[in-house]
Design an enzyme around this catalytic site. Structure first.
Site, mmCIF file in Angstrom:
data_model
loop_
_atom_site.group_PDB
_atom_site.id
_atom_site.type_symbol
_atom_site.label_atom_id
_atom_site.label_comp_id
_atom_site.label_asym_id
_atom_site.label_seq_id
_atom_site.Cartn_x
_atom_site.Cartn_y
_atom_site.Cartn_z
ATOM 1 N N GLU A 92 0.806 -1.172 -0.016
ATOM 2 C CA GLU A 92 0.101 0.043 0.095
ATOM 3 C C GLU A 92 0.836 1.362 0.011
ATOM 4 O O GLU A 92 1.746 1.431 0.875
ATOM 5 C CB GLU A 92 -0.834 0.032 1.315
ATOM 6 C CG GLU A 92 -1.625 1.417 1.589
ATOM 7 C CD GLU A 92 -2.468 1.541 2.840
ATOM 8 O OE1 GLU A 92 -2.175 0.169 3.600
ATOM 9 O OE2 GLU A 92 -3.046 2.503 3.075
ATOM 10 N N ASP A 98 -1.295 -0.858 5.942
ATOM 11 C CA ASP A 98 -1.170 -0.273 7.085
ATOM 12 C C ASP A 98 -2.141 -0.766 7.872
ATOM 13 O O ASP A 98 -3.271 -1.313 7.398
ATOM 14 C CB ASP A 98 -1.216 1.377 6.836
ATOM 15 C CG ASP A 98 -0.343 2.046 6.073
ATOM 16 O OD1 ASP A 98 0.752 1.382 6.177
ATOM 17 O OD2 ASP A 98 -0.341 3.143 5.520
ATOM 18 N N ASP A 132 -4.581 0.476 9.611
ATOM 19 C CA ASP A 132 -5.454 1.482 9.946
ATOM 20 C C ASP A 132 -6.906 1.112 9.037
ATOM 21 O O ASP A 132 -6.595 0.371 8.288
ATOM 22 C CB ASP A 132 -5.116 2.870 9.712
ATOM 23 C CG ASP A 132 -4.496 3.140 8.204
ATOM 24 O OD1 ASP A 132 -4.879 2.187 7.409
ATOM 25 O OD2 ASP A 132 -3.826 4.101 8.272
ATOM 26 N N ASP A 187 -7.836 2.587 6.479
ATOM 27 C CA ASP A 187 -7.827 2.497 5.132
ATOM 28 C C ASP A 187 -6.922 1.103 4.714
ATOM 29 O O ASP A 187 -7.359 0.561 3.354
ATOM 30 C CB ASP A 187 -6.990 3.554 4.539
ATOM 31 C CG ASP A 187 -7.836 4.783 4.147
ATOM 32 O OD1 ASP A 187 -9.043 4.489 3.891
ATOM 33 O OD2 ASP A 187 -7.351 5.808 3.764
#
Ligand code: 0RA
Length: 647
Positions: free
Chosen positions: A432, A505, A507, A509
């Site tokens: 990512e 990541d 998180d 997203d």
């Protein structure tokens, strides 16, 4: 209607053969064959009632293991056959293929033609009792399968048809006990019978069917005034219909009765349920071809007439008009011929043009009506979607086919490939973000590790259709890089990397990207998951610096554990992969000797697929739950998967 008596019954052969080879007559002696006995009796009663000679059929499953079928029709003929000297009732139950429907005019159309006849039920029963109410008189007869000298004589008449009293009723009652010397399991299944009766009730609008289970006191009354219209509504009840009510047409042409009900739902499959004389034809045949031809023609005409086709639109093919289609086609005709593997395909050539004519007329009339214009437009819109998908799938196929030298391709521009050509050891990191991608490219082992950075979300969550998925450059790059193709064309042996590792990541997203990728693999490259080639990389959440050394922590617990024994330290929290230097990324996430990766199982992929569906749905609450849940996502205990060292 022609006059009918026992002399009209055509006699073909005796029952001897049936018990010798039950499979030849009822397919199996398993649970399916057992129920076949009951269908034979039910079909006869339904034929009588559906032809207008009554209105009710009652089926009872008794405590003693017998089943009975009662109808209020004319009653099976009781007269004596002039040559054979036995009653019509006895002929029906003791002669194979003897029946009123055999080559006479008693019924306009008959379902039982396909059946092997009530005599087969008799042949495979311990006993069978018949009672006929007719012309004020009540008659009964009894048949038994009798063991004599080690041989069982099937369906022997032990009581000839006898007048046993007076009656004010009319109709036929048949009760039989399946023979446990033939069937291992002789217990009728309530739900199996119920489903069959439901189908029968849908196909014969207005007739009353009752099912009574005396063993359990379960009980159901079935009657559908809407017939196959109600059937389609029932079939689509769990889905989202494109319009209401279903389209319905019926007409008769050249002694063939045609009825059709149809609807569209928001799935992409085609579901046509066709019947001839109430017999299911799952293999299709000429009647289905006639219907499909008519549907394609009428909808094409509609689209043209209303200027619904624009320059940019992909031209329609017949399949486009059947995506999400749910249709029931029921025709009735004489002299049916069945073909195909399981003799469930209609072969009569004349049926094709007849069905096409009735369907084309009926559908044209429907769409010509001003009030149905909207329905027509909705169907055309749906078909356009189908055409686009078809086109995109074709392009994707061509793309993956033409793609053996991906290195030269534009699409593959972002891929930093490895030098090894040994797919057994090669790894592909899907990373990512550009900056993390850059670190990964620097930190990897170029010999066997390839890196493909993703620019962000590989695709917008709203875009769920295959054409939109495939239109996405990142997804196409992944397809090209893996070399396997997708969907039906998927070939695991062409996989270029033994491990496909998703690095995103910790998180929401990152979680979303991971979900999208897993969903994509789940839907279009499933063997990749079942074969265990897909992994999730686990970057650390914290770096603890102490005495010039750095210790990486992957969970909050680990962090607490490490720091409690240290006096002087600093904690670095990695919000994203991009915050790590290439050597940090190498030491924590890339290097097989030090990293933790989680193998993705089918369960995880299913879960991801569900979660993506939640995102795409419009339920705000579900989205909130999702975000809350994954605020704390990047933890091993959220996955029921093996870590690499368990392999
Ligand atoms: C042929 C002719 C007639 C009745 C039947 C068949 C008939 C068969 C079955 C099987 C189950 N229930 C049935 N009910 C009727 C009519 C004969 C007459 O009108 O005399």
């Amino acid at each position: 209607m022609a006059s009918y008596d026992a002399k009209d019954l055509v006699v073909l052969e005796g029952l001897d053969a049936v018990r010798m080879r039950p499979g030849m007559y009822i397919g199996t002696t398993g649970i399916k064959g057992l129920h076949h006995l009951l269908w034979e009796i039910i079909d006869n009663a339904v034929d009588e009632v559906a032809n207008g000679y009554g209105n009710k059929v009652e089926v009872t499953l008794h405590k003693d293991g017998t089943a009975s079928v009662l109808d209020n029709g004319r009653g099976i003929p009781v007269g004596i056959h002039p040559k054979l000297k036995v009653s019509g009732v006895e002929l029906v139950f003791t002669q194979l293929h003897a029946g009123g429907k055999f080559g006479d005019d008693n019924y306009k159309y008959s379902g039982g033609l396909h059946g092997v006849g009530a005599s087969v039920t008799n042949a495979l029963s311990r006993y069978l009792d018949v009672t006929v109410h007719k012309d004020g008189k009540k008659y009964s007869a009894r048949f038994e399968s009798i063991e004599k000298g080690g041989k069982v004589h099937s369906g022997v008449t032990v009581q000839h048809l006898t007048e046993v009293g007076k009656t004010t009723q009319k109709g036929t009652y048949v009760r039989f006990l399946p023979d446990d010397r033939v069937f291992k399991d002789t217990k009728f299944d309530y739900n199996t019978v119920l489903e069959r009766l439901k189908e029968t009730a849908f196909l014969n609008k207005g007739i009353h069917i009752e099912l009574i289970d005396e063993r359990t006191s379960k009980h159901e009354t079935l009657c559908y005034e809407g017939g196959i219209r109600d059937y389609v509504t029932h079939l689509t009840s769990e889905k989202k219909p494109l319009f209401v009510p279903p389209i319905y047409i019926e007409n008769e042409i050249d002694d063939t009765y045609v009825s059709l009900a149809l609807q569209y739902v928001d799935t992409y499959t085609e579901n046509i349920f066709s019947y001839v004389n109430n017999i299911p034809t799952p293999e299709g045949g000429t009647h289905e071809v006639g219907f499909k031809t008519a549907l394609t023609k009428v909808l094409n005409d509609f689209a043209k007439k209303h200027n619904l086709i624009k320059e940019k639109d992909v031209p329609f093919i017949g399949d486009d008009f059947r995506e999400g289609l749910v249709a029931v086609l029921s025709i009735k005709m004489k002299n049916v011929q069945f073909e195909g593997q399981t003799k469930t395909k209609l072969g009569n050539v004349e049926a094709r043009s007849r069905v096409e004519t009735v369907c084309a007329q009926g559908l044209t009339e429907f769409f010509e009506s001003k009030k149905n214009e909207n329905v027509g437009s909705l169907i055309i819109e749906k078909a356009k979607g189908a055409a686009r998908v078809r086109q995109a799938a074709k392009k994707a196929k061509e793309l993956t086919r033409a793609k053996n030298s991906i290195e030269g391709s534009m699409l593959i521009g972002q891929l930093a490939n490895c030098t090894s050509r040994n797919s057994d050891i090669n790894e592909l990191f899907i990373v990512e973000g550009k900056s993390a991608g850059g670190s990964a490219k620097q930190g990897r082992d170029r010999y066997f590790q390839a890196v493909l950075p993703l620019r962000g979300k590989p695709l917008n969550s709203e875009k769920k259709r295959i054409d939109q998925v495939l239109a996405n450059e990142e997804i196409r790059t992944i397809i090209g890089a893996l070399g396997t193709g997708i969907g039906e064309d998927f070939k695991l042996e062409n996989l270029k990397y033994n491990k496909v590792i998703i690095l995103s990541d910790a998180d929401p997203d990152g979680m979303h990207i991971r979900c999208i990728l897993l969903t994509f693999f789940f839907r279009y490259m499933r063997p990749l998951i079942t074969n265990g080639n897909v992994y999730i990389g686990m970057p650390p959440l914290y770096g603890v610096k102490s005495k010039g050394k750095i210790i990486y922590c992957y969970t909050d617990e680990e962090l607490a554990d490490i720091t409690k024994d240290l006096s002087k330290y600093t904690i670095q929290r990695y919000k994203g992969l991009g915050e790590m230097d290439y050597d940090q990324l190498r030491d924590t996430t890339l290097d097989p000797a030090k990293r933790t990766i989680i193998r993705v199982g089918l369960e995880d992929a299913v879960q991801a697929d569900k979660e993506i569906s939640l995102w795409m749905g419009d339920e705000i609450g579900a989205r909130k739950d999702y975000i809350n849940k994954y605020a704390n996502f990047n933890r091993v205990d959220n996955f029921e998967t093996k870590t690499e060292d368990e392999e």
